[in-house]
Write an enzyme that holds these catalytic residues in place. Structure first.
Site, mmCIF file in Angstrom:
data_model
loop_
_atom_site.group_PDB
_atom_site.id
_atom_site.type_symbol
_atom_site.label_atom_id
_atom_site.label_comp_id
_atom_site.label_asym_id
_atom_site.label_seq_id
_atom_site.Cartn_x
_atom_site.Cartn_y
_atom_site.Cartn_z
ATOM 1 N N ASP A 1 0.855 -1.177 0.000
ATOM 2 C CA ASP A 1 0.000 0.000 0.000
ATOM 3 C C ASP A 1 0.894 1.232 0.000
ATOM 4 O OD1 ASP A 1 -2.007 1.817 0.303
ATOM 5 O OD2 ASP A 1 -2.774 1.020 2.183
ATOM 6 N N PHE B 1 -3.558 6.047 2.963
ATOM 7 C CA PHE B 1 -4.639 5.974 3.946
ATOM 8 C C PHE B 1 -4.137 6.339 5.334
ATOM 9 C CE2 PHE B 1 -7.110 3.646 7.143
ATOM 10 C CZ PHE B 1 -8.387 4.110 6.856
ATOM 11 N N GLY C 1 -11.531 4.590 -1.242
ATOM 12 C CA GLY C 1 -12.462 5.489 -0.583
ATOM 13 C C GLY C 1 -13.843 4.952 -0.322
ATOM 14 N N ASP D 1 -8.431 -6.703 1.034
ATOM 15 C CA ASP D 1 -7.573 -6.889 2.208
ATOM 16 C C ASP D 1 -8.228 -6.239 3.410
ATOM 17 O OD1 ASP D 1 -6.061 -4.211 3.228
ATOM 18 O OD2 ASP D 1 -6.611 -4.045 1.122
ATOM 19 N N CYS E 1 -13.665 -27.394 10.485
ATOM 20 C CA CYS E 1 -12.472 -26.584 10.218
ATOM 21 C C CYS E 1 -11.217 -27.411 10.489
ATOM 22 C CB CYS E 1 -12.478 -25.333 11.096
ATOM 23 S SG CYS E 1 -11.029 -24.273 10.876
ATOM 24 N N CYS F 1 -8.883 -25.805 15.682
ATOM 25 C CA CYS F 1 -10.101 -26.620 15.643
ATOM 26 C C CYS F 1 -9.820 -28.120 15.662
ATOM 27 C CB CYS F 1 -10.932 -26.248 14.419
ATOM 28 S SG CYS F 1 -11.655 -24.593 14.534
#
Length: 375
Positions: free
Chosen positions: A90, A94, A217, A267, A305, A310
């Site tokens: 990224d 942000f 956004g 993500d 799972c 699990c």
């Protein structure tokens, strides 16, 4: 770079393959967030075992700590972290723009104050690209302005225009990248929640013909109906042959919505963040393991799972670990939640292959929305 394998006949959902420098990635794809090049409480070998081929790391945080020069000494972010799969980095936009009281946006770039020590720094589209080039990121994100929900039209228009200008500058830097660097650039559309601004931004970004497109956004605090409206609209403006990425969505219902409207990559920190606080993802909703009703519960988090938690440990034991602040509890819960997200994506792919994604989504959401455990 991107090949579509199967289109669902009853929605815009599709299965594709991204051909990236560190291996192929099947889409739809959920990217775990390893902000500093590592997942919190999850080792690389655990992630690889779970089937992760693409991790997100953050330029802003890596720039501040350990610093670009450190990573440069190692030759790449892959070498520094020993992660031999793909990285999407990224731009840090942000994070910078979240520092509303500590940054100043200009047409040239953005001046901001470090959240660590208060020192001043300046990002430009070119400098942010250069950092990611040093990382040798497999997917590079352009610097953009992520505006918040509820701003007025004039401010949203200004930020969309600056984002487009920065995209052009990033593309020029990308076209002059160092020899041998074969990462792919994704440019970002903005426009807040105004459709005409979304259209203008997307058309301008598409003219630049970057390998991939991100919708920025959204999922910034707006109501779900507004999220769906802009998600559907903006996705429809992007040609089907482009891989589409929506940043920052990571809850099961938002991800299934995105897949339905043709999004390929997403993500979020949510699965591991909630795991650290004792919240586990299940097909019936969020299981909050700290509640007293799980104290002597001998059953696994989910019967079907296959994660470490699990297959070996009970709900009661995990509750003990989390309540006691034991690191193992966070590790097991984090692994379960990431494993759950990967399983959900695989189920979605199977439904797409059978042209049954619409029904799969409908059934899943009806069960998930009703299923918050209240013990």
């Amino acid at each position: 770079m991107f090949n579509i394998i199967k289109n669902d006949k009853n929605s815009n959902a599709r299965i594709g393959v991204l051909e990236l420098p560190h291996g192929k990635v099947t889409t739809p794809c959920f990217m775990p967030v390893g902000t500093l090049g590592v997942m919190k409480a999850l080792k690389h070998d655990v992630l690889e075992k779970l089937g992760c081929n693409l991790m997100l790391a953050n330029t802003y945080h890596l720039y501040l700590r350990p610093g670009i020069d450190v990573i440069k000494e190692y030759g790449s972010l892959h070498n520094f972290t020993t992660w031999n799969k793909n990285f999407l980095t990224d731009s840090g936009g942000f994070q910078v723009f979240s520092l509303s009281n500590f940054r100043k946006i200009e047409t040239e770039g953005v001046d901001f104050k470090s959240h660590i020590d208060g020192s001043r720094h300046y990002f430009t589209p070119e400098s942010v690209f250069k950092m990611q080039e040093i990382f040798e990121s497999d997917i590079i994100m352009a610097l953009d302005i992520c505006s918040s929900y509820g701003i007025d039209y004039s401010e949203a228009s200004l930020y969309a225009n600056i984002t487009t200008s920065w995209a052009r500058r990033t593309l020029r830097a990308y076209e002059n990248r160092k020899e041998g660097y074969d990462g792919f650039l994704f440019l970002i559309t903005q426009g807040n929640f105004f459709k005409d601004l979304r259209k203008r931004s997307t058309e301008a970004i598409l003219e630049l013909n970057s390998p991939g497109i991100a919708i920025g956004g959204i999922s910034v605090g707006e109501p779900r109906d507004k999220y769906l409206e802009i998600l559907e609209y903006n996705s429809s403006l992007i040609p089907k042959d482009k891989p589409k990425y929506v940043m920052g969505i990571g809850t099961p219902h938002y991800i299934l919505d995105a897949i339905y409207y043709g999004i390929d990559i997403f993500d979020c920190v949510n699965p591991t963040r909630i795991a650290r606080h004792g919240s586990l993802l299940t097909d019936n909703g969020i299981l909050r393991i700290k509640r007293a009703g799980f104290n002597v519960d001998t059953s696994p988090i989910e019967q079907d799972c296959s994660c470490t938690l699990c297959t070996r440990y009970s709900r009661g034991y995990l509750r003990h670990l989390i309540k006691s602040g034991e690191t193992l509890g966070v590790m097991l819960a984090s692994e379960h939640n990431i494993h759950y997200m990967f399983r959900l994506i695989q189920k979605a792919r199977n439904a797409i292959m059978n042209d049954d994604f619409t029904q799969f989504r409908k059934l899943y959401l009806s069960k998930y929305d009703e299923g918050n455990f209240n013990e």
